[in-house]
Design a protein around this motif. Structure first.
Motif, mmCIF file in Angstrom:
data_model
loop_
_atom_site.group_PDB
_atom_site.id
_atom_site.type_symbol
_atom_site.label_atom_id
_atom_site.label_comp_id
_atom_site.label_asym_id
_atom_site.label_seq_id
_atom_site.Cartn_x
_atom_site.Cartn_y
_atom_site.Cartn_z
ATOM 1 N N ILE A 295 0.825 -1.213 0.000
ATOM 2 C CA ILE A 295 0.000 0.000 0.000
ATOM 3 C C ILE A 295 0.856 1.259 0.000
ATOM 4 O O ILE A 295 1.802 1.382 0.794
ATOM 5 C CB ILE A 295 -0.944 0.035 1.226
ATOM 6 N N THR A 296 0.484 2.197 -0.863
ATOM 7 C CA THR A 296 1.048 3.544 -0.838
ATOM 8 C C THR A 296 -0.023 4.501 -0.321
ATOM 9 O O THR A 296 -1.105 4.604 -0.916
ATOM 10 C CB THR A 296 1.500 3.994 -2.239
ATOM 11 N N VAL A 297 0.261 5.137 0.781
ATOM 12 C CA VAL A 297 -0.651 6.141 1.348
ATOM 13 C C VAL A 297 -0.249 7.502 0.803
ATOM 14 O O VAL A 297 0.910 7.908 0.908
ATOM 15 C CB VAL A 297 -0.578 6.145 2.882
ATOM 16 N N GLN A 313 7.093 -0.932 12.643
ATOM 17 C CA GLN A 313 8.295 -1.257 11.887
ATOM 18 C C GLN A 313 8.098 -2.484 11.005
ATOM 19 O O GLN A 313 8.633 -2.558 9.888
ATOM 20 C CB GLN A 313 9.470 -1.487 12.854
ATOM 21 N N ASP A 314 7.311 -3.445 11.468
ATOM 22 C CA ASP A 314 7.155 -4.677 10.694
ATOM 23 C C ASP A 314 6.285 -4.496 9.452
ATOM 24 O O ASP A 314 6.186 -5.410 8.623
ATOM 25 C CB ASP A 314 6.581 -5.789 11.572
ATOM 26 N N LEU A 315 5.653 -3.327 9.301
ATOM 27 C CA LEU A 315 4.860 -3.055 8.098
ATOM 28 C C LEU A 315 5.567 -2.086 7.162
ATOM 29 O O LEU A 315 5.046 -1.784 6.077
ATOM 30 C CB LEU A 315 3.488 -2.475 8.479
ATOM 31 N N ALA A 316 6.733 -1.616 7.549
ATOM 32 C CA ALA A 316 7.403 -0.554 6.780
ATOM 33 C C ALA A 316 7.779 -0.978 5.371
ATOM 34 O O ALA A 316 7.938 -0.131 4.485
ATOM 35 C CB ALA A 316 8.648 -0.076 7.532
ATOM 36 N N ASP A 317 7.908 -2.285 5.126
ATOM 37 C CA ASP A 317 8.273 -2.732 3.777
ATOM 38 C C ASP A 317 7.069 -2.837 2.853
ATOM 39 O O ASP A 317 7.221 -2.992 1.642
ATOM 40 C CB ASP A 317 8.992 -4.081 3.843
ATOM 41 N N ARG A 318 5.840 -2.735 3.425
ATOM 42 C CA ARG A 318 4.634 -2.858 2.596
ATOM 43 C C ARG A 318 3.708 -1.650 2.665
ATOM 44 O O ARG A 318 2.751 -1.565 1.905
ATOM 45 C CB ARG A 318 3.851 -4.115 2.988
#
Length: 453
Positions: A295-297, A313-318
């Protein structure tokens, strides 16, 4: 001659007793803590069932009818007009100067102590709080023969403990209150005698209020949000709006609407652009639920600090943030473009512009998903289902009140779910609307369109 089915004081009192009994019985059965006026009261009834939610709204309708009949027609109008604007002004002022933190939630404060905390004259503080007490916002207490002191009620304590609720009050009263009060003059100047509401953004109530520059040179409310204030306070309204949107999503359980708005699991690996996605709260919920989603916000630059602070932090790659205005051409190609409560803020022409700005990067089969607040507003009589249940007036008012704010701020409107198809068709015939669906709560509608070359 009045119909025999017209409610009376006695019949309304009986109806109120019946509905209150149902709600109270449900609260006891579900072991839900009861609310009160005490400062330590629960702030809301959590997770009312759909049936009990409607019972509560019917109860509010009956209470309102009883209040009107008890006063009589003319006095009910007089009493409303006498208090409506002072009530709103008092709440907005208390909120703007953060009276909530000037009184300990579990204690009390003197008028002098409150005045020192909010940096206002003692006389002004006394007069504001005297009115607030009549609204059950704060209470006056006296120990023995000592001077009166101020303590919280459950309503003021709820504000003291929720920055989201404070942001809601500010966004609705401080940002849109004044434009609403010149709506009559804006309509007289720009729309009277014409077949429809002016669609020009320089002919809104907001534009009329700011035309002289005494409240700042802002062409629309988004410029106000982005630029109001100086130094560290510049853009404080934008930051406040981000918190307001977070609170609304919590209040209306919007994350459930987002999760159920589209068949996400069936898509497998998918790229999503969340336009005007604020601080990315919904994007993070989606990414957490569906590990194949990227996802790009997109939002304005003032929002990024709130996004960065909220991103695990664990979602920073997506999940990532990209500065972008949806009035500019879309730079990111994706499978799905998600717009949540975005288009209802704008007249038809701006809505079609926002959609057309997606076209240069749309690939065949790309989808646009709208989640829009509808709340029963905007439907003509012939569009309403004849056999559908009649919504309580208190529930309809959620939509009609928002609709009038949109009229004042943007010359926009709340549209019934059926109207969004024509917006897509006006933007480009290659948008094919494949879904228009109202969510069961009645607050939101889902519209899905597929791009077909």
């Amino acid at each position: 001659m009045a119909e025999s089915t017209q409610p009376t004081l006695t019949s309304l009192a009986a109806r109120i007793s019946e509905l209150a009994g149902k709600l109270d019985g449900y609260i006891e059965e579900q072991k839900i803590p009861k609310v009160s006026f005490d400062a330590d009261s629960p702030t809301k009834y959590p997770n009312l069932s759909p049936e009990m939610f409607m019972v509560r709204q019917q109860l509010l309708d009956s209470l309102n009818d009883l209040e009107i009949l008890a006063q009589g027609p003319s006095e009910s109008v007089f009493n409303y007009v006498h208090s409506a604007v002072p009530n709103a002004a008092a709440l907005n002022t208390l909120n703007s100067f953060n009276f909530w933190s000037a009184v300990p939630v579990n204690g009390s404060a003197s008028y002098e102590e409150v005045a020192a905390k909010v940096s206002l004259p003692r006389d002004v503080v006394y007069r504001l709080l005297q009115h607030a007490v009549t609204m059950r916002l704060f209470a006056e207490t006296r120990a023995g023969a000592g001077p009166a002191r101020i303590q919280h009620t459950s309503r003021s304590a709820a504000l003291a403990q929720s920055t989201g609720l404070q942001a809601l009050v500010s966004s609705i009263l401080d940002d849109s209150g004044a434009p609403l009060m010149v709506l009559n003059e804006a309509l007289r100047r720009y729309s009277a005698g014409k077949p429809g509401l002016s669609q020009r953004m320089d002919e809104t109530s907001f534009a009329l209020l700011h035309a002289g520059g005494q409240f700042g040179q802002f062409r629309n409310s988004w410029e106000l949000l982005e630029n109001d204030g100086a130094g560290d306070r510049q853009g404080w309204r934008q930051r406040n709006f981000v918190e307001f949107m977070r609170y609304l999503k919590e209040l209306f359980h919007l994350e459930d609407v987002v999760l159920n708005s589209y068949q996400w699991p069936a898509e497998g690996k998918v790229t999503v652009v969340d336009l005007g996605g604020s601080a990315g709260h919904d994007a993070m919920v989606l990414a957490r639920k569906f590990p194949e989603i990227d996802i790009t916000v997109q939002d304005l630059k003032q929002v990024q600090p709130a996004f960065d602070a909220a991103l695990p932090q664990d979602l920073a790659d997506r999940v990532r943030f990209r500065e972008h205005s949806f009035f500019d051409q879309q730079p990111v190609q994706a499978d799905i473009y998600l717009l949540k409560m975005i288009l209802h803020d704008w007249p038809d022409e701006e809505c079609t512009t926002i959609l057309r700005n997606l076209i240069p990067v749309l690939k065949p089969g790309a989808k646009v998903v709208l989640i829009e607040y509808i709340g029963g507003a905007g439907e003509e009589e012939e569009e309403k289902s004849a056999d559908g249940p009649e919504l309580p007036r208190s529930l309809k008012q959620y939509g009609t009140a928002t609709d009038l704010r949109l009229m004042a701020m943007f010359n926009g409107k709340e549209r019934p779910i059926s109207k969004w198809k024509s917006i897509f068709e006006a933007a480009d015939q290659r948008f094919k609307v494949v879904k228009t669906e109202a969510v069961s709560s009645g607050f939101f509608g889902i519209v899905e369109a597929v791009w077909q070359e």
